[in-house]
Scaffold this motif. Structure first.
Motif, short mmCIF file in Angstrom:
data_model
loop_
_atom_site.label_atom_id
_atom_site.label_comp_id
_atom_site.label_asym_id
_atom_site.label_seq_id
_atom_site.Cartn_x
_atom_site.Cartn_y
_atom_site.Cartn_z
N ALA A 1 -14.23 14.05 25.78
CA ALA A 1 -15.48 14.36 25.10
C ALA A 1 -15.26 15.09 23.79
N ASN A 2 -14.00 15.38 23.48
CA ASN A 2 -13.71 16.13 22.26
C ASN A 2 -12.43 15.59 21.61
N ILE A 3 -12.47 14.33 21.20
CA ILE A 3 -11.33 13.69 20.54
C ILE A 3 -11.52 13.80 19.03
N LEU A 4 -10.51 14.26 18.36
CA LEU A 4 -10.57 14.40 16.91
C LEU A 4 -9.70 13.34 16.24
N ALA A 5 -10.27 12.63 15.29
CA ALA A 5 -9.50 11.70 14.47
C ALA A 5 -8.88 12.48 13.32
N VAL A 6 -7.60 12.28 13.09
CA VAL A 6 -6.87 12.97 12.03
C VAL A 6 -6.29 11.94 11.07
N ASP A 7 -6.59 12.09 9.79
CA ASP A 7 -6.05 11.19 8.77
C ASP A 7 -4.99 11.94 7.96
N GLU A 8 -3.77 11.43 7.96
CA GLU A 8 -2.69 12.06 7.22
C GLU A 8 -1.56 11.05 7.02
N PRO A 9 -0.64 11.31 6.08
CA PRO A 9 0.46 10.36 5.85
C PRO A 9 1.52 10.44 6.93
N MET A 10 2.08 9.29 7.28
CA MET A 10 3.21 9.20 8.20
C MET A 10 4.17 8.13 7.71
N GLY A 11 5.37 8.13 8.29
CA GLY A 11 6.40 7.16 7.93
C GLY A 11 6.56 6.09 8.98
N LEU A 12 6.81 4.86 8.55
CA LEU A 12 7.02 3.72 9.44
C LEU A 12 8.44 3.76 9.98
N VAL A 13 8.59 3.72 11.32
CA VAL A 13 9.92 3.73 11.92
C VAL A 13 10.25 2.44 12.67
N GLY A 14 9.25 1.62 12.97
CA GLY A 14 9.52 0.37 13.68
C GLY A 14 8.38 -0.62 13.52
N LEU A 15 8.71 -1.91 13.35
CA LEU A 15 7.71 -2.96 13.23
C LEU A 15 8.14 -4.15 14.06
N HIS A 16 7.31 -4.50 15.04
CA HIS A 16 7.58 -5.60 15.96
C HIS A 16 6.58 -6.72 15.65
N ILE A 17 7.09 -7.91 15.36
CA ILE A 17 6.25 -9.04 14.95
C ILE A 17 6.43 -10.16 15.96
N ILE A 18 5.31 -10.68 16.48
CA ILE A 18 5.40 -11.85 17.34
C ILE A 18 4.47 -12.93 16.79
N GLN A 19 4.96 -14.17 16.78
CA GLN A 19 4.18 -15.27 16.23
C GLN A 19 4.31 -16.50 17.14
N PHE B 1 12.02 -4.92 13.62
CA PHE B 1 12.64 -4.24 12.49
C PHE B 1 12.52 -2.74 12.71
N GLU B 2 13.54 -2.01 12.28
CA GLU B 2 13.53 -0.55 12.42
C GLU B 2 14.02 0.10 11.14
#
Length: 587
Positions: free
Chosen positions: A302-320, A333-334
């Motif tokens: 009942a008390n979830i806060l959305a936080v917007d801030e910068p972060m870094g990408l450490v992994g990307l998984h692509i399926i097609q 990719f990592e």
């Protein structure tokens, strides 16, 4: 690279080649009819904004006959095209999934979203109520700006200050997963040496492209009926393959209802992000952008806060899903520096070669599995002590509780990959990085493209046969994949078969059916359109459980509708699993 490491890598290379020849022997129609002459064209990685539709061999789409290097080239082409700067409007109209062809790949002066960022997030595809479904538009409002609306019972998400002001930019990246399908949470010790510090936690998200969204929405499956899955399960079980791609009618074999079969060209992505240290943020080695994630100060829905801030990408998984790979092609990719030693020194270079390796066991403590057999369950032996602190290493913490079967006595350090990056992949990483460097020079980019510091760790492009049930020491890294931050704990890195009882929170894995027979988790039609069953490992095998459950290899379809983001900051426990009740089970 030490001589022992080089020897082990060479032996692995030989075993991969031997395994490949075994595959052709098992499927003679593939070797004899589809690819009688090996494609000896040198592998290249073009820097292009066009996403490839399939793996080509001798100029024709034919993923089953590709080499690992050809599949790696395909994966890099996906990665480059999907990380191209996006054109979010065309002729002043909103647009997604579209590259800006006037921009250059890796141009650091571009601060807008990339192509895959503009895919729709889970909650945008599978909301509790789709307000755009009856819009009358061809793509059901797919191109509308990002919006994340959660409407689960008892859920209240408070947006960041100013989020409702005109002109406020909602982040394209919505990190609504803080665990790996509830089995564990992952942390980066380089950010904080305090065990399970949320500032060091790796957070996740899943997106899918226009092809998936329009297919789901046209069939009104953002809130799918249970019989949809049971009916598709029955088709897969009977036919040992999927219905025609893009259809919904079970190929008229079950005329009383619908089945799931995503169209060719369906792409899903999963990405891992984390906060960076000050040195990492200014290093130029991490892709950084604004993200949204979720916390709850009082640990309450009942008390979830959305936080917007910068972060870094450490992994990307692509399926097609492609015309010749209906089981999807899985590429991961990592970022180059994910796995470090206790001092924070990366153990691999940007291509995937070992730089330094001081630990011989993949994990501390060393996790050893006595695998499930006919009528027996998997059992773990923990050799050594759980560390008090992580130092500056990558680590994870499994779910705590009873009867789940996973080691849960404390944090587990990641010393190296369980499944090493094959030399064929390393070779193509070098080719890709050289191509990107040349492109940057030709386009006169002011800074080295950040993508020089990301590497393919592996790609699964065809089911691999020959798995011996109950044995996980299989010689092919490609069979299990080679992930570290997208899959980290033992059972995800060594996955084959299925979870014993995911619904009952028993997360041991087994290669045997309830009747003690050999289990097959991926079904597909071969070139003679004969149904084939295979016990595949890693990502493909895990997603194969979704196929068997009636979801055509898609986990996020089983998560529909998405009613709440993950926000629980405490240690994993049984209460964290309400949203996973339908994952990885067979109806």
């Amino acid at each position: 690279m030490s001589s022992s490491i080089r020897l082990r890598t060479s032996l692995l290379h030989v075993m991969v080649l031997i395994a490949g020849s075994g595959f052709l022997a098992i499927y003679p129609e593939v070797g004899a009819c589809v690819c009688p002459v090996p494609d000896k064209t040198p592998v290249t990685v073009p820097v292009d904004y066009v996403t490839p539709a399939d793996i080509k061999v001798n100029g024709h789409a034919n993923s089953p006959c590709a080499t690992l290097q050809q599949a790696a080239s395909f994966a890099w082409q996906e990665f480059i095209s999907l990380n191209w700067p996006a054109a979010t409007s065309i002729q002043n109209k909103p647009a997604r999934d579209t590259p800006d062809t006037t921009r250059f790949f890796g141009d650091s002066s571009f601060t807008g979203p990339l192509v895959w960022h503009t895919f729709r997030g889970k909650v945008e595809i599978f909301p509790v109520k789709n307000m755009l479904a009856d819009s009358g538009k061809k793509d059901y409002g797919y191109d509308q700006p990002p919006s994340y609306s959660y409407q689960g019972a008892g859920v209240n998400v408070n947006l960041p200050p100013g989020a409702k002001n005109p002109g406020y930019q909602t982040p394209w990246i919505n990190l609504d997963e803080n665990s790996q399908i509830g089995l564990n949470k992952i942390y980066a010790g380089v950010v904080s040496s305090i065990p399970q510090d949320t500032n060091a936690q790796i957070l996740f998200m899943a997106k899918a492209n226009r092809a998936e969204y329009t297919y789901v929405t046209s069939n009104k499956w953002w809130y799918p009926p249970p019989e949809l899955f049971s009916r598709t399960n029955a088709f897969v079980k009977e036919s040992k393959g999927d219905p025609t791609p893009g259809s919904n009618n079970c190929d008229n074999q079950l005329p009383t209802g619908q089945c799931v079969s995503f169209p060719n060209g369906t792409i899903e992505v999963k990405a891992g992000w984390r906060k960076l240290t000050a040195d990492e943020a200014k290093s130029g080695r991490f892709y950084i952008t604004q993200v949204r994630h979720y916390v709850s100060p009082d640990n309450s829905a009942a008390n979830i806060l959305a936080v917007d801030e910068p972060m870094g990408l450490v992994g990307l998984h692509i399926i097609q899903k492609t015309p010749t790979a209906p089981y999807f092609i899985y590429a991961t990719f990592e970022q180059a520096d994910n796995i470090t030693d206790a001092n924070g020194t990366p153990i691999e270079d940007v291509d995937g070669n070992y730089r330094v390796l001081t630990n011989t066991t993949p994990m501390t403590p060393n996790i050893v599995s006595q695998n499930a057999g006919p009528g027996t369950q998997q059992q773990f032996t923990v050799k050594g002590s759980y560390p008090a602190t992580p130092g500056k290493q990558l680590y994870y913490q499994n779910i705590t509780g009873s009867e789940h079967g996973l080691p849960d006595g404390g944090i587990i350090l990641v010393n190296k990959r369980i499944n090493e990056i094959p030399p064929e992949i390393v070779d193509v990483n070098q080719i890709a990085h050289s191509a990107i460097a040349l492109y940057a020079t030709q386009k006169k980019l002011q800074r080295t493209p950040v993508w020089m510091y990301y590497k393919l760790v592996n790609v699964q492009y065809v089911p691999i046969t020959g798995k011996v049930s109950g044995i996980d020491d299989y010689p092919r890294s490609t069979y299990y994949q080679s992930n570290s931050v997208i899959e980290t704990d033992y059972n995800l890195q060594k996955f084959s078969g299925e979870f014993v009882d995911f619904n009952g929170k028993q997360f041991n894995i087994t290669d045997f059916t309830a009747e003690n027979g050999d289990l097959h988790n991926v079904a597909y039609f071969n070139t003679s359109h004969i149904g084939v069953g295979v016990n595949m490992g890693g990502c493909m095998g895990c997603h194969g459980n979704s196929q068997a459950a009636g979801g055509d290899f898609s986990f996020i379809l089983f998560d529909a509708p998405v009613q709440a983001p993950e926000w629980d900051s405490k240690s994993l426990n049984d209460k964290s699993f309400a949203r996973f009740a339908t994952y990885l089970r067979r109806p």
